[in-house]
Design a protein around this motif. Structure first.
Motif, mmCIF file in Angstrom:
data_model
loop_
_atom_site.group_PDB
_atom_site.id
_atom_site.type_symbol
_atom_site.label_atom_id
_atom_site.label_comp_id
_atom_site.label_asym_id
_atom_site.label_seq_id
_atom_site.Cartn_x
_atom_site.Cartn_y
_atom_site.Cartn_z
ATOM 1 N N THR A 7 0.885 -1.169 0.000
ATOM 2 C CA THR A 7 0.000 0.000 0.000
ATOM 3 C C THR A 7 0.923 1.218 0.000
ATOM 4 O OG1 THR A 7 -0.124 0.320 2.407
ATOM 5 C CG2 THR A 7 -1.707 -1.239 1.433
ATOM 6 N N THR A 8 0.355 2.410 0.108
ATOM 7 C CA THR A 8 1.191 3.610 0.124
ATOM 8 C C THR A 8 2.076 3.677 1.367
ATOM 9 O OG1 THR A 8 -0.597 4.876 1.122
ATOM 10 C CG2 THR A 8 -0.384 4.965 -1.286
ATOM 11 N N ASP A 9 1.695 2.993 2.450
ATOM 12 C CA ASP A 9 2.498 3.068 3.672
ATOM 13 C C ASP A 9 2.916 1.704 4.231
ATOM 14 O OD1 ASP A 9 -0.051 2.375 4.469
ATOM 15 O OD2 ASP A 9 -0.203 3.876 6.040
#
Length: 190
Positions: A7-9
């Motif tokens: 995911t983005t993080d």
């Protein structure tokens, strides 16, 4: 080294022995939460035992018999996934995971498991993926169901435990089932 964004993080990375300090810190945050569900040999209590756990998995990886990857959420190791066993001759592997409480409910374990199962099936020719868990580990059973695994049965009183012998549920998915669901978009690899 690689870092695979989930995911983005959240990133999936190899959890090599040189990361023993991060692994130990993660286990210290997760210890009470995961202790009822994982083997005592996994829950390291000091830097030497953390390094030993990771070295066992590094040795398995070198023998093509297993592996371990960490989940980094916003730069901090919060859990991971592993191929507890991996046998390309028999075409069977066992997948496992752990996660500290603060990281639960974000879908990172299911994304990571999908990645390693998809790799095992599509790249390595694994035909049967197993998931083993205690019958009262409801989160683990729910994850197995979300991933499309079926309950094969319960091995009764397999291991000794602090409160008596422990039952183990065996869940599995076959390669053709995995590919059919994946190709239909039922569990896409993010």
């Amino acid at each position: 080294m690689f870092a695979l964004p989930l995911t983005t993080d959240v990133e999936l990375r190899p959890l090599d022995p040189w990361r023993a300090d991060e692994f130990l810190a993660n286990l210290d945050r997760a210890r009470e939460h995961i202790a009822p569900w994982v083997s005592p040999s996994f829950v390291a209590t000091d830097l030497a035992s953390a390094r030993a756990v990771l070295q066992r998995y590094a040795d398995r990886w070198a023998r093509d018999a297993g592996g371990i990857w960490g989940l980094w959420w916003q730069g901090t190791l919060v859990g991971g996934v592993m191929l507890v066993s991996f046998d390309t001759t028999q075409g069977v592997c066992e997948v496992g995971c752990w996660l500290e409480p603060a990281a639960e409910g974000r879908g990172m374990v299911s994304r990571a498991v999908r990645r390693i199962v998809d790799w095992a099936v599509r790249e390595r020719g694994i035909q049967r993926i197993e998931w083993r868990t205690k019958p009262d580990n409801l989160r683990s059973i729910a994850l197995a169901r979300r991933l499309g695994l079926r309950h094969d049965g319960t091995l009764r009183q397999v291991y000794p435990g602090p409160a008596g012998r422990i039952d183990i549920e065996v869940w599995s998915v076959l390669a053709d089932e995995w590919r059919a669901r994946s190709d239909a978009g039922e569990h896409p690899v993010e």
